[in-house]
Scaffold this motif. Structure first.
Motif, short mmCIF file in Angstrom:
data_model
loop_
_atom_site.label_atom_id
_atom_site.label_comp_id
_atom_site.label_asym_id
_atom_site.label_seq_id
_atom_site.Cartn_x
_atom_site.Cartn_y
_atom_site.Cartn_z
N ARG A 163 0.85 -1.20 0.00
CA ARG A 163 0.00 0.00 0.00
C ARG A 163 0.87 1.23 0.00
O ARG A 163 1.81 1.35 0.80
CB ARG A 163 -0.93 -0.01 1.22
N HIS A 166 0.25 7.82 1.84
CA HIS A 166 -0.48 9.00 1.38
C HIS A 166 0.10 10.18 2.13
O HIS A 166 -0.14 10.36 3.32
CB HIS A 166 -1.97 8.84 1.63
N ARG A 170 0.50 6.85 6.47
CA ARG A 170 -0.12 5.72 5.80
C ARG A 170 -1.61 5.69 6.15
O ARG A 170 -1.99 5.84 7.30
CB ARG A 170 0.56 4.43 6.25
N TRP A 171 -2.45 5.53 5.15
CA TRP A 171 -3.88 5.45 5.40
C TRP A 171 -4.18 4.32 6.37
O TRP A 171 -3.70 3.21 6.23
CB TRP A 171 -4.59 5.14 4.07
N LYS A 174 -11.02 3.83 6.36
CA LYS A 174 -11.95 4.19 5.30
C LYS A 174 -13.33 4.31 5.93
O LYS A 174 -13.60 3.72 6.97
CB LYS A 174 -11.96 3.14 4.18
N ALA A 179 -9.37 -0.18 6.83
CA ALA A 179 -8.77 -0.24 5.50
C ALA A 179 -7.77 -1.36 5.39
O ALA A 179 -7.19 -1.54 4.35
CB ALA A 179 -8.11 1.10 5.18
N SER A 369 -11.84 -5.62 -3.86
CA SER A 369 -11.66 -4.57 -2.87
C SER A 369 -12.78 -4.74 -1.84
O SER A 369 -13.97 -4.70 -2.20
CB SER A 369 -11.76 -3.18 -3.52
N ASN A 385 -7.33 -0.22 -9.11
CA ASN A 385 -6.84 1.09 -8.68
C ASN A 385 -6.14 1.85 -9.80
O ASN A 385 -5.32 2.72 -9.56
CB ASN A 385 -5.87 0.92 -7.50
N ASP A 434 -7.04 -5.67 -2.85
CA ASP A 434 -6.75 -4.23 -2.95
C ASP A 434 -5.77 -3.83 -1.84
O ASP A 434 -6.07 -4.04 -0.66
CB ASP A 434 -8.06 -3.46 -2.81
N GLU A 436 -5.31 -1.06 -0.60
CA GLU A 436 -5.97 -0.11 0.28
C GLU A 436 -6.91 -0.78 1.27
O GLU A 436 -7.35 -0.17 2.24
CB GLU A 436 -6.73 0.93 -0.55
N THR A 437 -7.27 -2.05 1.01
CA THR A 437 -8.06 -2.83 1.96
C THR A 437 -7.32 -4.14 2.24
O THR A 437 -7.93 -5.20 2.39
CB THR A 437 -9.47 -3.12 1.40
#
Length: 525
Positions: A163, A166, A170-171, A174, A179, A369, A385, A434, A436-437
């Motif tokens: 991932r 950001h 890091r994210w 969500k 996430a 995702s 993505n 994903d 992000e997840t």
């Protein structure tokens, strides 16, 4: 003396590669020769039964398999005579694998196979390669199915995605839920049956990188999950457990595979087969795992691959034959479908399926995702993505015929048009991929989040190990069962992977969907 070109052995340079001179004639290398199968007609009949019945077919034991379907002793003797004639040493001879590994110099192999080996240079590095076909003498014509190892270009890539940060943070959240997930959380969201895979062995195929036991101990302790009873490194073709210290390199693949499979099936032994990243190394690792009578894996997870167009026909056939052997022995082979969408990273505007996921005898694993709401999955779509962020690999094979269990299916394009599926479609199944997840993992002393279809293959391998332990016997080649009972999976109907769109039923993005674990278990036990 007359020689014959080996069908399917033709090689072309890597795109953009230039020959920069002859290979060192004194360089030592090893080459794998694959000979034809004994009783090939009987084997094809048995495999046809598997394709029709899947896990309902009785599996063959290793000894009986070798006796019925291994290499004929006369063929192996012919290879030894050929080697002796050319002063090549026989390093290994395996009747069940139908493989003979020869050692010698570049000059000796050039003379033996009628090839010219040169050094090539391209944007990705250098390799030793050849152009055109391999040639065999009269006495080996029709005896040999493949000769691999003369060319040592990197054949496959790992299908994992870390991932991206950001900004400087890091994210970690969500709106609809966390996430990132632990593998155990994914198993719960997908309603995996209770159990830990005790008594099973999961084989992982790795073409680089390595693991550190201390990282594994820390990771499993952080999850409050028992560490696997044993994580074994198996050396193939001089490959070895070699952590690079770079969490963004191949260590990320190795650790992701071990940690996902180990967290989902903590009672299972994990055997990690390390081999060079060449077509010969890749095949030898797979066939070693399939015929490993010491560790006896009941499921194999493969997270490496590449576009079908990058493989020789002899390699495509050899891998497919190896997976057929796995099916006959009752071993399930889970393979990541790729992380580069419908084009599979080939910049020619065409669609490309990723191999070896596109083998008819692999369980191709695509990506979604996933968003959760507490202990429930809130929504799930195709992982996509964009060009730089990755997307679920999937499409239609250019090489493998339409399996009986995919007859009557439709391919849905991103524009909504549908057409009959005419060749092997991939993937078969899916799961969260994903980044992000993605999955919380530990690599080279760092806690991070990784996704990619690389995570889905060991996730499914962990599920199969649980089911095998519950059943007390391996389910083996599970594809026919899944296609007969699509309700065993949760259909993904939203999203696309570029040129293909999700749709009701099977699609070339997420296959039949992600698992409903208890339903899968009840259908095959």
């Amino acid at each position: 003396m007359a020689t014959h070109p080996l069908n399917g052995s033709e090689r072309v340079p890597v795109q953009g590669a230039k020959a920069i001179g002859k290979a060192d004639p004194n360089e030592r290398l090893e080459v794998t020769m694959l000979v034809r199968r004994r009783s090939s007609d009987a084997f094809e009949k048995h495999i046809a039964g598997l394709a029709a019945q899947g896990a309902a077919t009785k599996h063959i034991g290793h000894d009986e398999f070798t006796k019925q379907f291994g290499a004929d002793a006369a063929d192996l003797t012919a290879i030894r005579s050929f080697a002796q004639k050319h002063d090549l040493a026989v390093v290994e001879c395996h009747e069940g694998r139908r493989a003979v590994v020869l050692s010698g110099s570049v000059a000796q192999f050039e003379a033996a196979f009628g090839v010219s080996l040169e050094q090539y240079e391209h944007a990705g590095g250098t390799y030793r390669g050849r152009v055109g076909a391999i040639h065999l003498p009269d006495e080996l014509n029709g005896v040999v199915d493949a000769v691999m190892g003369l060319d040592n270009r990197q054949q496959a890539r790992p299908n994992f995605r870390a991932r991206a940060p950001h900004g400087n943070v890091r994210w970690t959240a969500k709106a609809a839920g966390p996430a990132a997930f632990t593998p155990a959380q994914i198993a719960s969201l997908y309603d995996f049956p209770a159990g830990d895979g005790q008594g099973q062995c999961i084989a992982l195929i790795e073409l680089g990188g390595g693991f550190r036991p201390a990282d594994l101990q820390t990771y499993f302790a952080s999850l409050n999950v028992a560490a696997p009873p044993s994580v074994i490194a198996v050396s193939v073709d001089h490959g070895r457990n070699h952590p690079t210290g770079d969490p963004n390199g191949p260590d990320g693949e190795v650790m992701l595979d071990i940690e996902v499979a180990g967290a989902v099936a903590p009672g299972a032994t994990i055997a990690v087969y390390f081999a060079p990243n060449t077509d010969a190394g890749f095949l030898d690792a797979i066939s070693t795992a399939i015929h490993d009578t010491k560790n006896k894996p009941s499921v194999i997870s493969i997270s490496w691959g590449g576009p079908e167009s990058a493989w020789t026909q002899q390699a495509l056939n050899a891998f497919d034959q190896a997976f057929q052997s796995a099916a006959a022995l009752g071993i399930t082979v889970c393979v990541a479908s790729g992380d580069n969408g419908s084009g599979d990273g080939v910049n020619d505007g065409a669609d490309h399926a990723d191999f070896p996921a596109s083998s008819t005898y692999a369980l191709g694993c695509g990506g979604t995702s996933l968003l959760a709401n507490g202990s429930q999955a809130a929504s799930e779509t195709v992982w996509n993505n964009g060009a730089s962020g990755g997307a679920s690999g999937g499409g239609v094979s250019a090489n493998f015929a339409l399996p009986a269990w995919q007859e009557g299916l439709q391919v849905t394009r991103a524009g909504g048009q549908q057409s009959p599926l005419t060749k092997r479609g991939v993937p078969d199944v899916a799961g969260d991929a994903d980044p992000e997840t993605g999955y919380e993992v530990r690599v080279d002393g760092h806690n991070t989040v990784i996704g990619g279809t690389s995570a889905v293959a060991p996730l499914w391998a962990g599920l199969i190990a649980r089911i095998n332990a519950i059943k007390g016997a391996p389910v083996g080649y599970i594809n026919p069962q899944l296609y007969k009972n699509p309700s065993l999976l949760v259909d993904i109907t939203q999203g696309n992977n570029g040129d293909f769109a999700a749709s009701a039923g099977w699609d070339a993005c997420t296959g039949l969907g992600r698992p409903d674990g208890k339903k899968v278990q009840s259908a095959v036990s």
